[in-house]
Each structure stands twice: as C-alpha cells, then as structure tokens.
Write an enzyme that holds these catalytic residues in place. Sequence first.
Site, short mmCIF file in Angstrom:
data_model
loop_
_atom_site.label_atom_id
_atom_site.label_comp_id
_atom_site.label_asym_id
_atom_site.label_seq_id
_atom_site.Cartn_x
_atom_site.Cartn_y
_atom_site.Cartn_z
N SER A 76 -46.40 66.76 -17.23
CA SER A 76 -47.23 65.57 -17.23
C SER A 76 -46.99 64.76 -18.50
CB SER A 76 -48.70 65.96 -17.04
OG SER A 76 -49.49 64.83 -16.76
N ASP A 116 -49.05 63.41 -5.58
CA ASP A 116 -49.24 63.02 -6.98
C ASP A 116 -48.78 61.59 -7.19
OD1 ASP A 116 -49.41 62.83 -9.74
OD2 ASP A 116 -47.90 64.36 -10.15
N HIS A 148 -51.32 66.89 -8.53
CA HIS A 148 -50.80 66.83 -9.89
C HIS A 148 -51.27 68.02 -10.72
CE1 HIS A 148 -49.32 64.89 -13.54
NE2 HIS A 148 -50.44 65.25 -14.13
#
Length: 303
Positions: free
Chosen positions: A147, A248, A278
């Site tokens: 991320s 996501d 996610h």
Amino acid sequence: MNDHGFHPDLAARMERSTGPELLSEPFGPPEPWELRIEDRAIEGPGGALRLRIYRPVRDAADRPCLVWLHGGAWVGGDLDMPEAHETSRGVAGRADAVVVSVEYRLCGENVHFPAPVDDVVTAYRWVREHAAELGVDPARVALGGASAGGNLAAGASLRLRDEGETPWQALLLYPLVHAPLPEPSDELAAALAKVPTALSFPAHLIDQVFAIYLDGAPVGTASPYAFPGHAEDLRGFPPTYLDNDEFDQLRGSGERFADQLRAAGVEVEQVTSPGVLHGHLNLVGLDVAHATLDRMAARLGLR
C-alpha cells in the site's frame, strides 16, 4: 468464491457486517516460524530510525534480504501490525532469508514527503553496509512494501536507481503510485461496485492523505519519488513483483505501473490476488495471504 467473487471467508463475514471490524479478527492462527527477532535503532535523517530484524535461527552467510515497509496511508501503521510483523515472519521463514522491517516516519503536521522516502533509503543503505553482520548477500537486497509502503518502496527504488544503487528487486503489494488514481477499467469498476461503501476509500479521504503526504502541494507538481507512476523514465527500475487485490480501488494504479514498467523494459511478475479487498496481508490466517507470502519468498529464492 461466491456469486460476487469475494473470498468465501470474507463473504461469510460480510453477511454479518459491512464495517471495517469484519477484518479485525484473524482468519486463523499465526504461522509458527522459529526466528530470531531483534529491534534496533540506527541513526536516521530525522533522529533514531527503528528497525525490526527477522533472521533464521541457523547462522549462515550470504542470505537474501528484504527491506520491508508496512502500509497505513503514510499516516498510520507500525511494526506490530500484521502487514509488518506477520509478513516479515512469513517471508523470513519461507525463504530462509533476512527481513528488515522499517519504522519510517509517519506523516502529519511536521512530517511530509520526502521524509519517509529518506528513511527508507537510509535503512536500505544501512542493511547493505552491515550485510556481513546480518549474514546478508549485499548483492541480493530487495526493497518492498504494501500500500503506502509499496509507494515508498517504489519511490526509494527509483531514487536509488538515479543514485547508482538500484536494489536487487522491488516487491510491491497493492501499491499506490499515481496521483490522482487512474480511472478504473470497466472490469475494475464493476468489481468495485460490489464493495460495501464502508469498505471503500472515499475520494475526499484519498485527497486528504495526498495533501498530508505532500504538505498541501498539488499532486501534479509532486516529485516522481513521491509518485513513481509519473516518472518520465522507468528504464533500469529493478525487476518487480507486483501483487494487486481484486476488489481494490488502488488496483488501477498497480496495473498501470506494471504496464509502464514493461514498456520500459523492466521484468515484471504481476498477480491479482483473487477475492480480497485492499490490504490482504493484514488478514492473518487467510489462504490468499499465505499464497502471496509463498510468491514473495520464491522471488527471494531467485539468483
């Protein structure tokens, strides 16, 4: 998978709740890896920089190493979250490798880009300089993250390339490397339409974290080290493993970056982890997370 395509364990929880709390409980026990784990503080650009080092119990020299960066939108996360701790344990155990997890500075009122990237570059260089002490092959030090950590790993890899120190590999897990986010494909838009609103990233929240990261500067003026997807030249970027989550909003950024890297002649292994939202490396005990850890470990086994 069910009719919506979500992983069955996630779907079962969605039937009971559509809030973030549905992901807060483990899906299974932590993996029982036997490792030496050490916290260490080194000198960083902003003061003490904390590292957590994961090493196999058996002494050896010239192991591969992964310098690892957790996510948290640049403003949250720590070395104890599953995406940091369980990922580091899982990769070190599977790959018989050393993993160095980095507690980079989080952004806020007085911390903004490039501070976290500076910390990552410092940690990477420290690992290579102390390779003999760590039992690491200095030519096999990979840089990776998830991320926002994937963003930092990509940005630091680009900067290190420019400074003549290209990492061995980049392992990028559901990274955010474009600002603003690319428009989703029709297929991704259809997938996102199935995600409960409470589990999506609102546009205003994404804009807020961009503003915090960049100290209010317009995203269009940002350095490519902040958003590597906007770099003019990606030639010489390290060979890359790129893993996106199926459901996501950030998947469009990861997919576009994979295309950009290939166009620049970079070797890319691209995966879409099926059925998950996610941040699937935070889902302790989920088989999809284990499969990702298997692939990450396999990358560290390359010569």
